[in-house]
Design an enzyme around this catalytic site. Structure first.
Site, short mmCIF file in Angstrom:
data_model
loop_
_atom_site.label_atom_id
_atom_site.label_comp_id
_atom_site.label_asym_id
_atom_site.label_seq_id
_atom_site.Cartn_x
_atom_site.Cartn_y
_atom_site.Cartn_z
N LYS A 126 0.70 -1.32 -0.16
CA LYS A 126 -0.06 0.00 0.10
C LYS A 126 0.76 1.34 -0.17
O LYS A 126 0.45 2.13 -0.88
CB LYS A 126 -1.01 0.05 1.20
CG LYS A 126 -1.74 -1.35 1.25
CD LYS A 126 -3.02 -1.20 0.27
CE LYS A 126 -4.12 -2.02 0.71
NZ LYS A 126 -3.53 -3.58 0.46
N LYS A 161 -8.81 1.73 3.48
CA LYS A 161 -8.44 0.66 3.76
C LYS A 161 -7.32 0.39 4.59
O LYS A 161 -6.50 1.23 4.84
CB LYS A 161 -8.23 0.07 2.31
CG LYS A 161 -7.24 0.88 1.42
CD LYS A 161 -6.91 0.51 0.08
CE LYS A 161 -6.02 1.17 -0.79
NZ LYS A 161 -5.92 1.04 -2.21
N ARG A 211 -4.67 -4.79 -13.18
CA ARG A 211 -3.26 -5.33 -12.86
C ARG A 211 -2.36 -5.24 -14.09
O ARG A 211 -2.41 -5.99 -14.84
CB ARG A 211 -3.25 -6.73 -12.21
CG ARG A 211 -2.20 -7.51 -12.11
CD ARG A 211 -1.36 -6.68 -10.99
NE ARG A 211 -1.70 -6.59 -9.78
CZ ARG A 211 -1.82 -7.52 -8.80
NH1 ARG A 211 -1.51 -8.65 -9.01
NH2 ARG A 211 -2.54 -7.07 -7.61
N ARG A 226 -9.72 -5.95 -13.45
CA ARG A 226 -10.62 -6.81 -12.65
C ARG A 226 -11.78 -5.75 -12.05
O ARG A 226 -11.84 -4.90 -11.53
CB ARG A 226 -9.83 -7.08 -11.07
CG ARG A 226 -8.71 -8.06 -11.50
CD ARG A 226 -7.56 -8.04 -10.59
NE ARG A 226 -7.07 -6.70 -10.39
CZ ARG A 226 -6.12 -6.36 -9.42
NH1 ARG A 226 -5.84 -7.15 -8.56
NH2 ARG A 226 -5.73 -5.18 -9.32
N ARG A 234 -15.24 -3.41 -4.95
CA ARG A 234 -14.10 -3.93 -5.26
C ARG A 234 -14.05 -4.88 -6.45
O ARG A 234 -14.77 -5.44 -6.58
CB ARG A 234 -13.84 -4.58 -4.18
CG ARG A 234 -13.84 -4.10 -2.71
CD ARG A 234 -13.82 -5.02 -1.45
NE ARG A 234 -14.74 -5.88 -1.42
CZ ARG A 234 -15.08 -6.88 -0.44
NH1 ARG A 234 -14.05 -7.25 0.48
NH2 ARG A 234 -15.96 -7.60 -0.67
N ASP A 274 -1.22 -1.92 -9.73
CA ASP A 274 -2.51 -1.50 -9.81
C ASP A 274 -3.17 -0.26 -10.06
O ASP A 274 -2.60 0.59 -9.52
CB ASP A 274 -3.31 -1.81 -8.37
CG ASP A 274 -3.37 -3.33 -8.04
OD1 ASP A 274 -2.84 -4.22 -8.75
OD2 ASP A 274 -3.68 -3.85 -6.86
N GLU A 282 -1.55 0.77 -6.18
CA GLU A 282 -0.89 -0.17 -5.17
C GLU A 282 0.29 -0.78 -6.06
O GLU A 282 0.28 -0.57 -7.33
CB GLU A 282 -1.56 -1.36 -4.72
CG GLU A 282 -2.67 -1.16 -3.66
CD GLU A 282 -3.36 -2.20 -3.30
OE1 GLU A 282 -2.76 -3.33 -3.20
OE2 GLU A 282 -4.42 -2.07 -2.56
N ASN A 284 2.37 -3.98 -5.99
CA ASN A 284 2.41 -5.22 -5.42
C ASN A 284 3.69 -6.19 -5.65
O ASN A 284 3.99 -6.20 -6.81
CB ASN A 284 1.28 -6.24 -5.89
CG ASN A 284 -0.19 -5.70 -5.62
OD1 ASN A 284 -0.57 -6.03 -4.39
ND2 ASN A 284 -0.78 -4.75 -6.60
#
Length: 315
Positions: A126, A161, A211, A226, A234, A274, A282, A284
C-alpha cells in the site's frame, strides 16, 4: 537447474488460475528441477546455513486434482539451489517479515532470491506508491480520525483500507453523506493504534482495477482489468471481480515504464501495479498474480516471459 519455491501449501493451489503453478509448469517444461517449501520450513542454526528442513522435489502430473507428485523430500540448503522464488501470499505479517530476514541470510550465504528480501521489506504494497506521487490520486495515510474527517470533507467520496489488507479485504467506501465514517475509522485504526490509507474514490473503477505486470523492468503488454460485479465496489478477483484482459493504455504504459527500471534495479524481478483509470493505487511485490488469466485470454505467455527473465538474471 534447481529452483526452490517458497510458497503456501501446494495442496491449497487452485491450479486453473494460480500464478506460482504457472511458473512451476514453465520451469519444469524446460527441464529445471522444481522444489517447494513453506516459510515455516526455513531454519537457521549458528555455524550452519539457512535450510528448508522439509523441502519437496515435485514432478507435475498434468492432472487437475493430483497435480503434483513428490519425487524426493528432505533438507535443502537454499544456497545449494540456483534460485529461490519467494511466492508466499500476503498478508505481510510478522512471520512474513521474519522469513525475509532468513532469506536475506541465505543471500549472504550465496543464494539468489527473487524478489529480493530487502526489497520486499522496503516496498509495502500500500505504502510503496508514496514514492511516486505524480502517478497517484489524492491519498492520505494516518492514524488520526480527525485527519480522515478533513480528507472526507475535502473529497466527499472516499475509499478507506487497512495497510495490511489483501484481496480487497477491509475496504470501505464512504460517500458525501459521511454515513458510518466514524465507525469505519474506529474499526480500521483501532482507536488510533493502527494507520490506515484513505484515497479519493475513483469512478473509473467501474471499468476495472487494472493489474499491470512488470517483469525485470519491462511491462507485459496486456493487463487484467478486474471489474466489480453487482453492487460491489471492489474489483479484486478474490472479492468476486470479473477479470478481463486488455492491452495496456498509454497511461498504463507510461506508469509501468517509469517505475519498472527503478524497481528492477532494487531486486524486484516481478511487480504487479494496480491502476484505476489514470491513477496508480498499489505496488504489489509479495506474490503478484494474474499470469494465467492474461495468457488464457490473449495468448501472451506471461510465465514464459517470467522464466526467460529469471534465467537471464542467473547467467
Amino acid at each position: 537447474m534447481t529452483l526452490l519455491f517458497v510458497a503456501d501449501p501446494l495442496e491449497s493451489f487452485k491450479t486453473h488460475k494460480d500464478t506460482t503453478f504457472a511458473m512451476m509448469r514453465e520451469a519444469a517444461s524446460r527441464g529445471h528441477h522444481v522444489w517447494a517449501c513453506e516459510p515455516a520450513d526455513l531454519v537457521w542454526v549458528r555455524g550452519a546455513r539457512v535450510v528448508a528442513r522439509r523441502a519437496r522435489a515435485i514432478t507435475l502430473t498434468g492432472q487437475a486434482e493430483r497435480w503434483f507428485e513428490v519425487a524426493a523430500e528432505g533438507e535443502l540448503a537454499l544456497a545449494d539451489t540456483r534460485a529461490v522464488i519467494m511466492r508466499k501470499d500476503p498478508p505481510f505479517d510478522s512471520e512474513y517479515f521474519y522469513a525475509t530476514h532468513l532469506l536475506g541470510q541465505a543471500e549472504r550465504e550465496g543464494a539468489r532470491v527473487f524478489n529480493k528480501p530487502a526489497a520486499l521489506r522496503d516496498h509495502p504494497e500500500k505504502l510503496a506508491i508514496l514514492e511516486f506521487p505524480q502517478f497517484i490520486g489524492p491519498t492520505l495515510v494516518t492514524r488520526s480520525a480527525e485527519a480522515v474527517r478533513a480528507f472526507h470533507a475535502e473529497h466527499q467520496d472516499i475509499i478507506l483500507k487497512p495497510l495490511d489488507g489483501m484481496g480487497g479485504m477491509g475496504i470501505f467506501r464512504v460517500g458525501p453523506d459521511g454515513l458510518n465514517l466514524g465507525s469505519i475509522v474506529e474499526t480500521l485504526n483501532q482507536d488510533g493504534a493502527q494507520s490506515l490509507m484513505v484515497q479519493k474514490y475513483l469512478p473509473e473503477i467501474v471499468h476495472g482495477d487494472k493489474r499491470v505486470l512488470v517483469i525485470d523492468g519491462e511491462p507485459v503488454p496486456f493487463c487484467l482489468a478486474r471489474i466489480p460485479q453487482g453492487s460491489e465496489i471492489r474489483g479484486n478477483l478474490a472479492a468476486g471481480g470479473k477479470g478481463v484482459a486488455q492491452p495496456l493504455s498509454p497511461r498504463d504504459r507510461e506508469i509501468a515504464t517509469a517505475l519498472g527500471p527503478i524497481l528492477a534495479a532494487r531486486g524486484l524481478l516481478l511487480v504487479g501495479l494496480d491502476v484505476i483509470g489514470d491513477s496508480l493505487t498499489e505496488i504489489n511485490v509479495t506474490s503478484p498474480t494474474c499470469f494465467q488469466e492474461i495468457t488464457q485470454q490473449t495468448g501472451f505467455d506471461v510465465a514464459k516471459r517470467f522464466i526467460d527473465a529469471l534465467e537471464a538474471r542467473l547467467k
